[in-house]
Design a protein around this motif. Structure first.
Motif, PDB file in Angstrom:
ATOM      1  N   PHE A 611       0.829  -1.206   0.000  1.00  0.00           N
ATOM      2  CA  PHE A 611       0.000   0.000   0.000  1.00  0.00           C
ATOM      3  C   PHE A 611       0.860   1.250   0.000  1.00  0.00           C
ATOM      4  N   VAL A 612       0.248   2.354  -0.437  1.00  0.00           N
ATOM      5  CA  VAL A 612       0.917   3.648  -0.464  1.00  0.00           C
ATOM      6  C   VAL A 612      -0.159   4.729  -0.471  1.00  0.00           C
ATOM      7  N   SER A 613       0.162   5.883   0.153  1.00  0.00           N
ATOM      8  CA  SER A 613      -0.714   7.051   0.098  1.00  0.00           C
ATOM      9  C   SER A 613      -0.046   8.113  -0.757  1.00  0.00           C
ATOM     10  N   LEU A 614      -0.805   8.662  -1.698  1.00  0.00           N
ATOM     11  CA  LEU A 614      -0.281   9.652  -2.636  1.00  0.00           C
ATOM     12  C   LEU A 614      -0.929  11.014  -2.372  1.00  0.00           C
ATOM     13  N   PRO A 615      -0.131  12.116  -2.455  1.00  0.00           N
ATOM     14  CA  PRO A 615       1.295  12.206  -2.766  1.00  0.00           C
ATOM     15  C   PRO A 615       2.166  11.589  -1.667  1.00  0.00           C
ATOM     16  N   VAL A 616       3.406  11.153  -2.055  1.00  0.00           N
ATOM     17  CA  VAL A 616       4.307  10.467  -1.141  1.00  0.00           C
ATOM     18  C   VAL A 616       5.309  11.465  -0.567  1.00  0.00           C
ATOM     19  N   PRO A 617       5.461  11.508   0.763  1.00  0.00           N
ATOM     20  CA  PRO A 617       6.500  12.347   1.379  1.00  0.00           C
ATOM     21  C   PRO A 617       7.883  11.867   0.925  1.00  0.00           C
ATOM     22  N   PRO A 618       8.943  12.660   1.106  1.00  0.00           N
ATOM     23  CA  PRO A 618       8.925  14.033   1.668  1.00  0.00           C
ATOM     24  C   PRO A 618       8.746  15.113   0.591  1.00  0.00           C
ATOM     25  N   ASN A 619       8.768  14.697  -0.707  1.00  0.00           N
ATOM     26  CA  ASN A 619       8.735  15.687  -1.786  1.00  0.00           C
ATOM     27  C   ASN A 619       7.336  15.870  -2.377  1.00  0.00           C
ATOM     28  N   GLY A 620       6.343  15.275  -1.730  1.00  0.00           N
ATOM     29  CA  GLY A 620       4.986  15.391  -2.270  1.00  0.00           C
ATOM     30  C   GLY A 620       4.870  14.780  -3.651  1.00  0.00           C
ATOM     31  N   LEU A 621       5.527  13.615  -3.833  1.00  0.00           N
ATOM     32  CA  LEU A 621       5.572  12.983  -5.150  1.00  0.00           C
ATOM     33  C   LEU A 621       4.183  12.497  -5.566  1.00  0.00           C
ATOM     34  N   ARG A 622       3.768  12.896  -6.776  1.00  0.00           N
ATOM     35  CA  ARG A 622       2.518  12.418  -7.360  1.00  0.00           C
ATOM     36  C   ARG A 622       2.830  11.439  -8.497  1.00  0.00           C
ATOM     37  N   ARG A 652       7.811   6.850   2.687  1.00  0.00           N
ATOM     38  CA  ARG A 652       8.462   7.961   1.995  1.00  0.00           C
ATOM     39  C   ARG A 652       9.328   7.380   0.877  1.00  0.00           C
ATOM     40  N   ILE A 653       9.634   8.240  -0.103  1.00  0.00           N
ATOM     41  CA  ILE A 653      10.494   7.818  -1.198  1.00  0.00           C
ATOM     42  C   ILE A 653      11.275   9.039  -1.669  1.00  0.00           C
ATOM     43  N   ASP A 654      12.607   8.904  -1.725  1.00  0.00           N
ATOM     44  CA  ASP A 654      13.498  10.017  -2.029  1.00  0.00           C
ATOM     45  C   ASP A 654      13.555  10.217  -3.550  1.00  0.00           C
ATOM     46  N   ALA A 655      12.459  10.721  -4.112  1.00  0.00           N
ATOM     47  CA  ALA A 655      12.374  10.947  -5.560  1.00  0.00           C
ATOM     48  C   ALA A 655      11.519  12.177  -5.804  1.00  0.00           C
ATOM     49  N   GLU A 656      11.889  12.934  -6.837  1.00  0.00           N
ATOM     50  CA  GLU A 656      11.174  14.164  -7.135  1.00  0.00           C
ATOM     51  C   GLU A 656      10.251  14.033  -8.346  1.00  0.00           C
ATOM     52  N   ASP A 657      10.418  12.951  -9.114  1.00  0.00           N
ATOM     53  CA  ASP A 657       9.541  12.756 -10.255  1.00  0.00           C
ATOM     54  C   ASP A 657       9.281  11.260 -10.450  1.00  0.00           C
ATOM     55  N   ALA A 658       8.389  10.955 -11.369  1.00  0.00           N
ATOM     56  CA  ALA A 658       7.969   9.572 -11.566  1.00  0.00           C
ATOM     57  C   ALA A 658       9.105   8.698 -12.080  1.00  0.00           C
TER      58      ALA A 658
END
Length: 711
Positions: A611-622, A652-658
């Protein structure tokens, strides 16, 4: 027409006696009929010889189909054109070409059968053409299309065909229906094949019909009845024994006794089957028998013996170009090596077997191969390799599901188009009837108007009734269309939404920037074991109950989808920080907290969840919904690799884009170790006392169509 050798021999004797009496009768010996007696006897002898050869070749057809087809071709060229004997030869040649997987020859013979010019033999030719085409499709795993070829034949044509043609038709339709999971239809058609075989009076046909019935009965979870049928088949086969019939009977004996506490019957049956294949010189059949024997030893926990047998099968399969047997042998070689600790070497062999299945277009078997490889790697401690294999299995399942869904949608579209045309014709007829009625009412109104002005009211009343009739018709049509739409977007077993509904509904949750919701992917653990141990009816009951528990866990406006097989997808509109873990834990507890009750037995079922909740912290990744499902799919298989009955969520996931997120997803476990991804792990409840489950089992009966994966 093809007949058994015994009645044909009686016919020869009768004709010879008649000729002798005719020659000796006073006053007729020198008549014009006297010279015909030797010719009639010779013709009967030729018919008996042809019948004997056709019977011999059909019994041994799967041993050397290409060689027997060439023998029949030479025999058929010497027969008169359009004769019944030539049709019998051509029909059997079509089956042999299909078994040998010769597409060009199968198409050529099928076209010749469809164009058969003799009206009295058309029914037999139609059945033979459909049978050859269906057998070729079955050999290549396309069961749905093969079944369509057979069921499209009119029942009157089936009834008009000779008994041997009807026996082949019913037995083939029963086998294909059984492989496709249509067990009720398979049992019905198999019973018809058995009755026709008894009518023909040849024990080997009766034996093969009983073998097919035993396999379908075993699939229907009635093993005691299956063992009775196999015992009857063995008794019939021994009345007039031949190696290929005995090979199939002994193979089925091994299958129906595979779950016995005493494995000696299965061991002896497999040995007898191999002995009969060797006696027939059927190297292709023997190759598959050795590969299946290796599968037996893998299940018995004897990987060294399994490796030895699979290595014997491999060169035989290659020499006979039996790609299916080669794939089974290489898969079992790889799995045996993994079980023996030679992980890297075994993994390479198993992947090579999967590649063979993919090259043949057998995507469902390739998918099973990935799943089986993942299980062996997991037990061997190679968790990274297991996760990678599970991911390949998931991608292959999606690909197969897409292909299957596309075929189903095309078939549904064809049905809807036909129904729409029928509705259009009906509405046109109603419209014409309404117009005629309106003309009649108008003429009547004009006639009555001249006599009585009060008829205006009557005319208005009639027009009003006609208007109401048209309106009711339009309302019924609109209701019917709405009902069809609901049915097309609902899973018929669980009542949940299906993928088609999901495609439409997900657009309301996705903006231009991506999805804003909580996504859960749920996969029932060891579902194949539930099917194999309790039967498909129990498996369906488990899926229905889990669907009910999922509805209990979520709100009315959340989206629940049967994603495919034993997988479910939930898209929840709420995405508060604590919501997703709480719901994931509730799902684990509801699914695994109490067993499913079915026919007086408790079946314990658990699930693995990502499971995951979107947007994902810490960068508000959509992410788009496709990327989001890929992410939770990977996390879910990580939960499976770490013991099942767990829920893993992305915090959380350390990414800024898809793109960056996809790169981290591809190596999720290592990214987790590096701290670039944060994961939360939740555990489900422990199994309750008294709940039971069984391990699955599977065997390929003989080289008679599609086969399961290696182990």
């Amino acid at each position: 027409m093809y007949r058994s050798p015994a009645p044909r021999s009686s016919l020869c004797a009768a004709l010879a006696a008649l000729a002798l009496l005719s020659a000796c009768s006073p006053g007729e010996g020198g008549g014009p009929d006297a010279p015909r007696a030797p010719a009639a006897a010779a013709s009967a002898s030729v018919d008996a010889s042809l019948a004997h050869d056709l019977d011999r070749i059909e019994r041994a057809s799967r041993a050397k189909p290409a060689i027997y087809e060439q023998e029949l071709r030479a025999r058929g060229e010497a027969l008169p054109a359009d004769s019944p004997g030539r049709l019998d030869v051509l029909a059997l040649r079509g089956l042999l070409a299909a078994i040998a997987r010769d597409r060009t020859l199968t198409d050529q013979i099928t076209q010749e059968l469809r164009a058969w010019p003799v009206p009295g033999q058309r029914a037999a030719a139609v059945l033979a053409a459909a049978g050859a085409n269906a057998e070729f499709l079955r050999q290549h795993g396309d069961l749905r299309e093969a079944r369509k070829q057979l069921v499209a034949i009119d029942a009157a044509q089936v009834d008009a065909a000779p008994p041997v043609y009807r026996w082949r038709y019913y037995r083939q339709l029963a086998a294909i229906s059984s492989d496709a999971g249509e067990l009720d239809a398979a049992l019905t058609q198999g019973h018809r094949a058995l009755r026709v075989a008894e009518e023909i009076g040849q024990p080997w046909r009766v034996a093969l019909s009983l073998v097919e019935q035993a396999f379908t009965t075993l699939r229907a979870d009635t093993p005691a009845r299956a063992r009775q049928l196999v015992a009857q088949a063995l008794a019939e086969a021994q009345k007039d024994p031949d190696p290929m019939t005995l090979n199939q009977v002994h193979t089925m004996r091994g299958i129906v006794h595979a779950d016995d506490s005493d494995s000696s019957i299965t061991l002896q049956a497999n040995s007898d089957a191999l002995e009969q294949a060797a006696a027939a010189g059927a190297d292709s059949v023997r190759a598959l028998g050795l590969a299946n024997f290796a599968d037996y030893h893998l299940r018995q926990g004897h990987p060294a013996r399994a490796l030895e047998l699979a290595q014997q099968a491999l060169p035989l399969a290659r020499a006979t170009r039996n790609t299916g047997a080669e794939a089974v042998a290489r898969s079992n070689i790889g799995l045996a090596k993994i079980a023996l600790g030679r992980i890297a070497e075994g993994r390479a062999e198993a992947r090579a077997a999967i590649t063979l299945d993919e090259q043949q277009g057998a995507l469902s078997y390739a998918s099973d191969g990935w799943k089986e490889l993942a299980g062996y790697l997991e037990r061997a401690g190679d968790l990274a390799g297991a996760v990678a294999a599970y991911q390949e299995h998931r991608r292959m399942v999606d690909r197969v599901l897409r292909d299957e869904t596309r075929k189903l949608l095309l078939e549904a579209q064809e049905r809807q188009d036909a129904e729409q045309r029928a509705r259009d014709i009906e509405l046109l007829n109603r419209d014409n009837a309404l117009k005629a009625e309106q003309v009649h009412q108008r003429n009547l109104a004009l006639t009555l108007w001249t006599a009585l002005g009060g008829c205006v009211a009557v005319s208005l009343g009639l027009l009003y009734q006609a208007f109401r009739r048209v309106r009711r018709t339009n309302e019924a049509l609109a209701h019917s269309n709405a009902s069809l739409k609901r049915q097309s977007e609902t899973d018929p077993l669980t009542g949940l939404a299906n993928r088609r509904h999901f495609q439409a509904a997900i657009k309301s949750l996705s903006g231009q920037d991506g999805l804003s919701a909580s996504v859960f992917l749920i996969d029932v653990d060891h579902f194949k074991r539930i099917n194999d141990g309790f039967g498909h009816a129990a498996g369906d009951a488990v899926l229905v109950e889990i669907a009910r528990r999922l509805r209990e866990a979520v709100r009315d406006d959340d989206l629940i989808v049967r994603w495919g097989g034993e997988e479910f997808l939930i898209v929840a509109r709420t995405r508060e920080g604590v919501f997703a873990p709480q719901l994931a834990q509730r799902l684990l507890d509801l699914i695994g907290g109490r067993p499913v009750r079915h026919e007086g037995r408790d079946i314990h079922a658990t699930a693995s969840i990502g499971f995951v909740s979107l947007p994902v912290p810490p960068n508000g990744l959509r992410l788009s919904w496709e990327r989001a499902i890929d992410l939770v799919d990977t996390v879910m298989y990580l939960a499976k690799a770490h013991g099942r009955n767990k829920a893993y969520g992305v915090e959380r996931i350390d990414a800024e884009d898809a793109l960056a997120a996809a790169q981290l997803t591809a190596r999720l476990e290592s990214a987790w170790s590096e701290g670039r991804v944060g994961l939360m792990a939740l555990s489900g409840p422990l199994p309750l006392p008294g709940a039971v489950s069984v391990a699955g089992s599977g065997f390929l009966p003989f080289d008679d169509g599609p086969r399961p994966a290696g182990a």
